[in-house]
Design a protein around this motif. Structure first.
Motif, mmCIF file in Angstrom:
data_model
loop_
_atom_site.group_PDB
_atom_site.id
_atom_site.type_symbol
_atom_site.label_atom_id
_atom_site.label_comp_id
_atom_site.label_asym_id
_atom_site.label_seq_id
_atom_site.Cartn_x
_atom_site.Cartn_y
_atom_site.Cartn_z
ATOM 1 N N ARG A 37 22.699 -22.673 -35.867
ATOM 2 C CA ARG A 37 23.747 -21.879 -35.209
ATOM 3 C C ARG A 37 24.705 -21.295 -36.257
ATOM 4 O O ARG A 37 25.084 -20.128 -36.169
ATOM 5 N N ARG B 174 23.024 -18.343 -37.999
ATOM 6 C CA ARG B 174 23.088 -17.103 -37.204
ATOM 7 C C ARG B 174 24.470 -16.483 -37.304
ATOM 8 O O ARG B 174 24.604 -15.283 -37.523
ATOM 9 N N LYS C 90 23.163 -8.669 -38.627
ATOM 10 C CA LYS C 90 22.708 -8.726 -37.232
ATOM 11 C C LYS C 90 21.371 -7.998 -37.081
ATOM 12 O O LYS C 90 20.438 -8.513 -36.456
ATOM 13 N N TYR D 164 15.059 -13.122 -32.959
ATOM 14 C CA TYR D 164 16.236 -13.391 -32.143
ATOM 15 C C TYR D 164 16.538 -12.168 -31.284
ATOM 16 O O TYR D 164 16.266 -11.041 -31.678
ATOM 17 N N THR D 165 17.143 -12.423 -30.133
ATOM 18 C CA THR D 165 17.554 -11.341 -29.241
ATOM 19 C C THR D 165 19.058 -11.131 -29.395
ATOM 20 O O THR D 165 19.750 -11.953 -29.992
ATOM 21 N N GLU D 166 19.538 -10.039 -28.824
ATOM 22 C CA GLU D 166 20.992 -9.783 -28.816
ATOM 23 C C GLU D 166 21.738 -10.981 -28.231
ATOM 24 O O GLU D 166 22.773 -11.384 -28.743
ATOM 25 N N LYS D 167 21.191 -11.531 -27.144
ATOM 26 C CA LYS D 167 21.833 -12.674 -26.498
ATOM 27 C C LYS D 167 21.893 -13.875 -27.445
ATOM 28 O O LYS D 167 22.894 -14.596 -27.475
ATOM 29 N N ASP D 168 20.830 -14.100 -28.239
ATOM 30 C CA ASP D 168 20.822 -15.208 -29.200
ATOM 31 C C ASP D 168 21.931 -15.066 -30.237
ATOM 32 O O ASP D 168 22.386 -16.061 -30.806
ATOM 33 N N GLU E 174 24.911 -13.695 -29.700
ATOM 34 C CA GLU E 174 26.247 -13.814 -29.114
ATOM 35 C C GLU E 174 26.631 -15.278 -29.231
ATOM 36 O O GLU E 174 26.343 -16.082 -28.352
#
Length: 187
Positions: A41, A44, A54, A63-67, A69
């Protein structure tokens, strides 16, 4: 004897400087009971704080956009801030050594966090494995300028990345000039 005394003295400098950071850092991680999940975490978070970080995570890691955030816990944030501050503190010494000994200029990156390659996810490169028989200078692989859109599987354990960076950095600062000088004497 001249070589051994010079190297031993600098070796001790390196070990003492690295140990100061390493002991403090790992004590903090252990006292806060942080895990590999926390390390991932923090990675990221650290990467998205940097220019292109990013996009790199989105393009190279799955990773996704949500990951991305992500809000760090107070414990994670304290470790992140410690790492960034330690790297910020060592930067002037690295920059000075590179400039003085190799005529290389390295700029400063705000909120710098090394984007280390996860070599377990890549094919070994012969040049990386073989190297040269005799070292002419201390290798320091974290000074390359970042390139936009470069593909690189990233190591996603912030604790390992920080520990490796500080180990290499303190070694480089302590040993580079001595090894370069001894190499020129030895021919």
């Amino acid at each position: 004897k001249t070589f051994k005394e010079s190297v031993d003295s600098k070796w001790n400098d390196w070990q003492n400087n690295y140990d100061k950071v390493k002991v403090t850092f790992w004590k903090m991680v252990n006292d806060l009971k942080l895990t590999e999940e926390n390390a991932e975490r923090i990675s990221r978070y650290a990467y998205i704080q940097q220019r292109g970080g990013k996009e790199k995570l989105l393009n190279d890691t799955g990773y996704t956009e949500k990951d991305l955030e992500i809000d760090l816990t107070p414990q994670e944030m304290s470790v992140y801030k410690f790492m960034v501050e330690e790297m910020k503190a060592i930067h002037p010494m690295l920059a000075e050594s590179l400039k003085e000994n190799h005529n290389e200029v390295v700029g400063y990156v705000e909120n710098y966090f090394p984007m280390m390659t996860n070599f377990m996810a890549t094919k070994p490169v012969v040049e990386e494995i073989m190297g040269e028989f005799r070292m002419k200078r201390v290798p320091f692989g974290n000074i390359e300028e970042r390139k936009d859109n470069a593909k690189q599987p990233l190591k996603m354990n912030a604790f390992e990345v920080f520990d490796t960076y500080m180990n290499k950095s303190t070694y480089f600062i302590a040993m580079d000039k001595t090894l370069s000088d001894l190499n020129s004497i030895a021919g």
